[in-house]
Write a protein that holds these residues in place. Structure first.
Motif, mmCIF file in Angstrom:
data_model
loop_
_atom_site.group_PDB
_atom_site.id
_atom_site.type_symbol
_atom_site.label_atom_id
_atom_site.label_comp_id
_atom_site.label_asym_id
_atom_site.label_seq_id
_atom_site.Cartn_x
_atom_site.Cartn_y
_atom_site.Cartn_z
ATOM 1 N N ASN A 54 104.493 5.876 19.107
ATOM 2 C CA ASN A 54 104.657 4.841 18.240
ATOM 3 C C ASN A 54 104.955 5.413 16.923
ATOM 4 O OD1 ASN A 54 104.622 1.903 17.291
ATOM 5 N ND2 ASN A 54 102.970 2.655 15.988
ATOM 6 N N GLN A 69 98.695 -5.116 27.837
ATOM 7 C CA GLN A 69 99.454 -4.196 27.172
ATOM 8 C C GLN A 69 99.727 -5.066 25.499
ATOM 9 O OE1 GLN A 69 102.963 -4.002 29.464
ATOM 10 N NE2 GLN A 69 102.228 -1.943 30.413
ATOM 11 N N CYS A 73 98.612 -3.826 21.761
ATOM 12 C CA CYS A 73 99.514 -3.523 20.646
ATOM 13 C C CYS A 73 99.152 -4.433 19.367
ATOM 14 C CB CYS A 73 100.865 -3.810 21.115
ATOM 15 S SG CYS A 73 101.515 -2.406 22.183
ATOM 16 N N ILE A 78 100.814 -1.908 16.664
ATOM 17 C CA ILE A 78 101.865 -1.114 17.303
ATOM 18 C C ILE A 78 103.176 -2.010 17.449
ATOM 19 C CG2 ILE A 78 102.377 0.168 19.343
ATOM 20 C CD1 ILE A 78 99.655 1.226 19.360
ATOM 21 N N ASP A 79 103.941 -1.752 16.799
ATOM 22 C CA ASP A 79 105.362 -2.378 16.905
ATOM 23 C C ASP A 79 106.523 -1.663 17.145
ATOM 24 O OD1 ASP A 79 105.642 -1.838 14.285
ATOM 25 O OD2 ASP A 79 105.392 -3.271 13.597
#
Length: 168
Positions: free
Chosen positions: A68, A90, A94, A99-100
């Motif tokens: 990431n 999941q 994220c 997390i992107d």
């Protein structure tokens, strides 16, 4: 068939990874919104496939965090993090981690990805899950790099994967 270890105990996959220079096998995976994703959806993009048994383990989570940060910043590149975890798990991970820059995809429906790439574990306590693998594809969807981590609890070679991605 690849011979690996899980915590020092021998385990095997159902086959060998696609050869460098070969066209990547097509796949159908599930996105977090439960729609399908296939290889053709990423046509013209470089791809790093970060494949692992479960996002709920420390090593798998760390690989998603690392890619990431690192690989997702590269131009014309998609980072696909693939496991058999449910898309809900999941997405939860994220969201909690912020997390992107990677796309989480699940092979939970029919396991066609693990079978097509020959990385599904055929025995041991993680049988039927995906082994820890990194695959890099160029814009033509050709395999330019693979690493099947021989001890499943170890992290992949981030530096080698990122170099292969930059040179793809």
């Amino acid at each position: 068939m690849a011979a690996l270890t899980f915590k020092g105990n021998k385990v095997h996959t159902k086959g060998s990874l696609p050869a460098t220079g070969s066209k990547a096998p097509d796949f159908k995976l599930t996105k977090s919104d439960l729609t399908d994703a296939s290889l053709s959806d990423y046509s013209g993009k470089k791809m790093l496939l970060n494949i692992f048994p479960s996002i709920d383990t420390g090593t798998c989570a760390q690989s998603v965090r690392k890619f990431n940060e690192e690989a997702a910043q590269l131009d014309n590149t998609r980072v696909l993090c693939i496991s058999k975890d449910l898309p809900f798990a999941q997405a939860r991970f994220c969201g909690a981690e912020g997390i992107d820059n990677v796309e989480m995809l699940s092979d939970f429906r029919d396991g066609n990805f693990g079978k097509a790439f020959n990385l599904e574990l055929s025995d041991g306590p993680l049988q039927s899950l995906l082994s820890r693998v990194v695959v890099v594809l160029n814009e033509n969807q050709e395999v330019v790099y693979t690493q099947q981590v021989t001890e499943i609890v170890d992290e992949p070679d981030y530096k080698a994967a990122l170099e292969a991605l930059e040179n793809a």
